[in-house]
Design an enzyme around this catalytic site. Sequence first.
Site, PDB file in Angstrom:
ATOM      1  N   SER A  55       0.841  -1.190   0.000  1.00 47.79           N
ATOM      2  CA  SER A  55       0.000   0.000   0.000  1.00 47.79           C
ATOM      3  C   SER A  55       0.878   1.243   0.000  1.00 47.79           C
ATOM      4  O   SER A  55       2.069   1.163  -0.344  1.00 47.79           O
ATOM      5  CB  SER A  55      -0.931  -0.029   1.222  1.00 47.79           C
ATOM      6  OG  SER A  55      -1.936   0.952   1.097  1.00 47.79           O
ATOM      7  N   ASN A  56       0.332   2.384   0.361  1.00 48.57           N
ATOM      8  CA  ASN A  56       1.098   3.631   0.409  1.00 48.57           C
ATOM      9  C   ASN A  56       0.605   4.494   1.564  1.00 48.57           C
ATOM     10  O   ASN A  56      -0.327   4.114   2.272  1.00 48.57           O
ATOM     11  CB  ASN A  56       0.998   4.358  -0.940  1.00 48.57           C
ATOM     12  CG  ASN A  56      -0.428   4.708  -1.280  1.00 48.57           C
ATOM     13  OD1 ASN A  56      -1.078   5.467  -0.571  1.00 48.57           O
ATOM     14  ND2 ASN A  56      -0.954   4.120  -2.360  1.00 48.57           N
ATOM     15  N   ARG A  57       1.226   5.645   1.751  1.00 53.37           N
ATOM     16  CA  ARG A  57       0.974   6.450   2.946  1.00 53.37           C
ATOM     17  C   ARG A  57      -0.185   7.440   2.801  1.00 53.37           C
ATOM     18  O   ARG A  57      -0.341   8.319   3.634  1.00 53.37           O
ATOM     19  CB  ARG A  57       2.251   7.195   3.334  1.00 53.37           C
ATOM     20  CG  ARG A  57       3.278   6.278   3.988  1.00 53.37           C
ATOM     21  CD  ARG A  57       4.632   6.952   4.149  1.00 53.37           C
ATOM     22  NE  ARG A  57       4.513   8.351   4.510  1.00 53.37           N
ATOM     23  CZ  ARG A  57       5.359   9.303   4.157  1.00 53.37           C
ATOM     24  NH1 ARG A  57       6.398   8.994   3.409  1.00 53.37           N
ATOM     25  NH2 ARG A  57       5.177  10.539   4.549  1.00 53.37           N
TER      26      ARG A  57
END
Length: 212
Positions: free
Chosen positions: A21-23
């Site tokens: 995923s990402n932030r």
Amino acid sequence: MTILITAGPTREAIDPVRYLSNRSSGKMGYALAETAVKAGHRVILISGPTQLDLPDRVDYIPVESAAEMFSTVEHWIGKADIAIFAAAVADYRPAKVPEQKIKKNNEHMTLELVKNPDILGSARSQFNYEGVLIGFAAETENLETNARGKLERKGCDLVVANDVSRKDIGFDSNENEVLFVFKDRTEAPPKDSKQHLAHLIIEQAFELAENR
Ligand code: C5P
């Protein structure tokens, strides 16, 4: 009017217990949803997992992966007068997702990734969407040039561009400093809270809708 908004990160399964995923916090998309609802419009919020409270009165459709977000947007976008793509969609996903948890048997392991579909890029070309189309561009260099390229390639009316190399703004922060890249001009509003930027973006969206 009906406004479709994508928000948050996507999660791309590696196995039954892990994901890529990402932030992205989802703050920008949720602020947009809240602003549009308060202005009296119907909002369809298609969001990846976030820690945020859901704004009142939005039609909320939770999704996890980019593929799921793609098919959900495909299903709903025909209802929208304005579509704003604020989600940080993972560019790639694991090519194979085993049914069982991957064991740590080897010193090294390689994950093969395949490209995810470009949801924003499919709005005009695949979903035949004709309403106002607004995208975001997170860049670390050549902000305006890259954003304008995206605007043209994806058939957007507006691309909201921000510099993600800066720690004080953007990802997971409450503030943002953006460029509004339109077909015919670029505007640079001052650094501001995501709440106030959401107001500016919704304002621009309505203006674009009136002139379409
Ligand atoms: O190409 P890039 O990912 O930088 O484009 C960002 C814009 O495109 C954002 O508006 C994002 O929500 C959207 N996007 C998308 N589907 C993808 C990748 C990006 O809708 N697979």
